[in-house]
Scaffold this motif. Structure first.
Motif, PDB file in Angstrom:
ATOM      1  N   GLY A 139      -1.457  -3.597  11.512  1.00 35.36           N
ATOM      2  CA  GLY A 139      -1.065  -5.047  10.871  1.00 35.36           C
ATOM      3  C   GLY A 139      -2.319  -5.412   9.913  1.00 35.36           C
ATOM      4  O   GLY A 139      -2.197  -5.622   8.795  1.00 35.36           O
ATOM      5  N   MET A 140      -3.288  -5.234  10.687  1.00 38.40           N
ATOM      6  CA  MET A 140      -4.707  -5.765  10.294  1.00 38.40           C
ATOM      7  C   MET A 140      -5.394  -4.958   8.924  1.00 38.40           C
ATOM      8  O   MET A 140      -5.879  -5.066   8.579  1.00 38.40           O
ATOM      9  CB  MET A 140      -5.785  -5.595  11.544  1.00 38.40           C
ATOM     10  N   SER A 141      -4.653  -3.434   8.717  1.00 37.10           N
ATOM     11  CA  SER A 141      -4.978  -2.373   7.843  1.00 37.10           C
ATOM     12  C   SER A 141      -4.788  -3.033   6.849  1.00 37.10           C
ATOM     13  O   SER A 141      -4.950  -2.903   5.692  1.00 37.10           O
ATOM     14  CB  SER A 141      -4.714  -1.439   8.239  1.00 37.10           C
ATOM     15  N   LEU A 142      -3.120  -3.238   6.965  1.00 38.99           N
ATOM     16  CA  LEU A 142      -2.462  -4.007   5.958  1.00 38.99           C
ATOM     17  C   LEU A 142      -3.055  -5.296   5.470  1.00 38.99           C
ATOM     18  O   LEU A 142      -2.247  -5.230   4.029  1.00 38.99           O
ATOM     19  CB  LEU A 142      -1.010  -3.803   6.665  1.00 38.99           C
ATOM     20  N   PHE A 143      -3.309  -5.815   5.919  1.00 37.56           N
ATOM     21  CA  PHE A 143      -4.304  -7.215   5.073  1.00 37.56           C
ATOM     22  C   PHE A 143      -5.578  -6.489   5.058  1.00 37.56           C
ATOM     23  O   PHE A 143      -6.938  -7.345   4.159  1.00 37.56           O
ATOM     24  CB  PHE A 143      -4.548  -8.036   6.404  1.00 37.56           C
ATOM     25  N   ILE A 184      -6.735   7.685  11.339  1.00 38.10           N
ATOM     26  CA  ILE A 184      -6.213   8.694  12.161  1.00 38.10           C
ATOM     27  C   ILE A 184      -4.839   8.053   9.832  1.00 38.10           C
ATOM     28  O   ILE A 184      -4.169   8.656   9.431  1.00 38.10           O
ATOM     29  CB  ILE A 184      -5.218   8.754  12.754  1.00 38.10           C
ATOM     30  N   GLU A 185      -5.430   6.781   9.566  1.00 42.90           N
ATOM     31  CA  GLU A 185      -5.044   6.754   8.026  1.00 42.90           C
ATOM     32  C   GLU A 185      -6.595   5.704   7.234  1.00 42.90           C
ATOM     33  O   GLU A 185      -6.968   5.093   8.598  1.00 42.90           O
ATOM     34  CB  GLU A 185      -4.107   5.390   8.587  1.00 42.90           C
ATOM     35  N   GLN A 186      -6.143   5.547   6.313  1.00 43.59           N
ATOM     36  CA  GLN A 186      -7.169   4.865   5.998  1.00 43.59           C
ATOM     37  C   GLN A 186      -6.804   3.788   6.169  1.00 43.59           C
ATOM     38  O   GLN A 186      -6.548   2.836   6.762  1.00 43.59           O
ATOM     39  CB  GLN A 186      -6.699   4.544   4.169  1.00 43.59           C
ATOM     40  N   GLY A 187      -8.578   2.935   6.501  1.00 47.99           N
ATOM     41  CA  GLY A 187      -9.079   1.893   7.292  1.00 47.99           C
ATOM     42  C   GLY A 187      -8.522   1.568   8.594  1.00 47.99           C
ATOM     43  O   GLY A 187      -8.452   0.560   9.182  1.00 47.99           O
ATOM     44  N   ILE A 188      -8.401   3.249   9.298  1.00 49.00           N
ATOM     45  CA  ILE A 188      -7.434   2.813  11.249  1.00 49.00           C
ATOM     46  C   ILE A 188      -8.841   3.948  11.361  1.00 49.00           C
ATOM     47  O   ILE A 188      -8.309   5.160  11.558  1.00 49.00           O
ATOM     48  CB  ILE A 188      -6.414   3.270  11.273  1.00 49.00           C
TER      49      ILE A 188
END
Length: 262
Positions: A26-30, A76-80
């Protein structure tokens, strides 16, 4: 400046690791760069939830003095990013928890992200709690059962003794049952504010099986909206709940019964 948030629970099985993962996504989505760090040296699960099965280098290897911390930071994903803890007990035998410098480890990874979510081991491990950085903030995770809240209270007492700032508690996997403790009762017992209620939802299990967050699987579900609302609260952001696509559901139903062309 990096933000460190410890996700703690007195009792195991309250959904602490799953909450950590969903908050991280969720934080990465922000737009935040998030690092999720598994500090459970014995019963780690963050690697499983994030899909890092049998990573080459884990925190066990670092603590056993064999590898550097940089080698076990996985994107594992962009920003994570995830720092997993191993599951091999033979490596654990070479680790003395009394001589772990958690502050040093956290300093070495500070450049990898903006926010660090630390999945704490269940129960009270004073060595890990005492080694947290001074600016750490803590979220206590509990269910509505008396035993879960009683163990959460022990974490709150220890945190107060160590001057760890507690943001509040999250009531996880909640469902309406008159035999369970209410939010007001839990707040009265823990003497910390409730910052989020995450309802019990089978979508969480489905998302874990697919290696995704609930927000990715079903963004309009009550659980997804609750998790994103909590995430926004922690970041000081605004979040507008996503309503179910009722029109889309209706059209799919009409197609199914032949009222609309494919």
């Amino acid at each position: 400046m990096s933000k460190f948030i410890a996700i703690a629970s007195g009792k195991g099985g309250v959904g602490r690791t799953t909450l950590t993962y969903n908050l991280g996504v969720g934080m990465s989505l922000f737009g935040r760069n998030v690092v999720m760090l598994d500090l459970d040296l014995v019963m780690a699960n963050l690697d499983v939830i994030t899909g890092l099965l049998n990573p080459d280098v884990t925190l066990h290897d670092v603590l056993a003095k064999n590898r550097s911390i940089d080698e076990c930071v996985y994107e594992i994903e962009q920003g994570i990013r995830v720092i997993p803890t191993g599951i091999h007990f033979e490596t654990l035998r070479h680790i003395n928890p009394k001589y772990i410098s958690w502050n040093k480890i956290l300093e070495e990874i500070a450049d990898y992200g903006d926010i660090f979510l630390m999945d704490m081991p269940a129960g009270i491990n004073s060595n890990i709690f005492e080694g947290l950085p001074e600016n750490v903030e803590m979220i206590i995770v509990t269910n509505s059962t008396m035993t879960s809240v009683a163990d959460a209270l022990k974490i709150r007492i220890l945190s107060n003794e160590l001057n760890i700032q507690i943001i509040g508690f999250v009531l996880n996997m909640w469902y309406d049952d008159g035999f369970l403790l209410s939010v007001n009762e839990i707040e009265s017992i823990l003497e910390v504010p409730m910052i989020g209620i995450i309802p019990y939802d089978r979508e969480v299990e489905r998302s874990m099986a697919l290696g995704k967050s609930v927000a990715e699987i079903n963004p309009s579900s009550p659980t997804s909206n609750a998790l994103m609302q909590l995430t926004a609260h922690l970041l000081g952001e605004e979040y507008k709940p996503i309503e179910p696509d009722k029109e889309g559901i209706l059209n799919r139903l009409k197609k199914f019964i032949g009222m609309l062309p494919d």
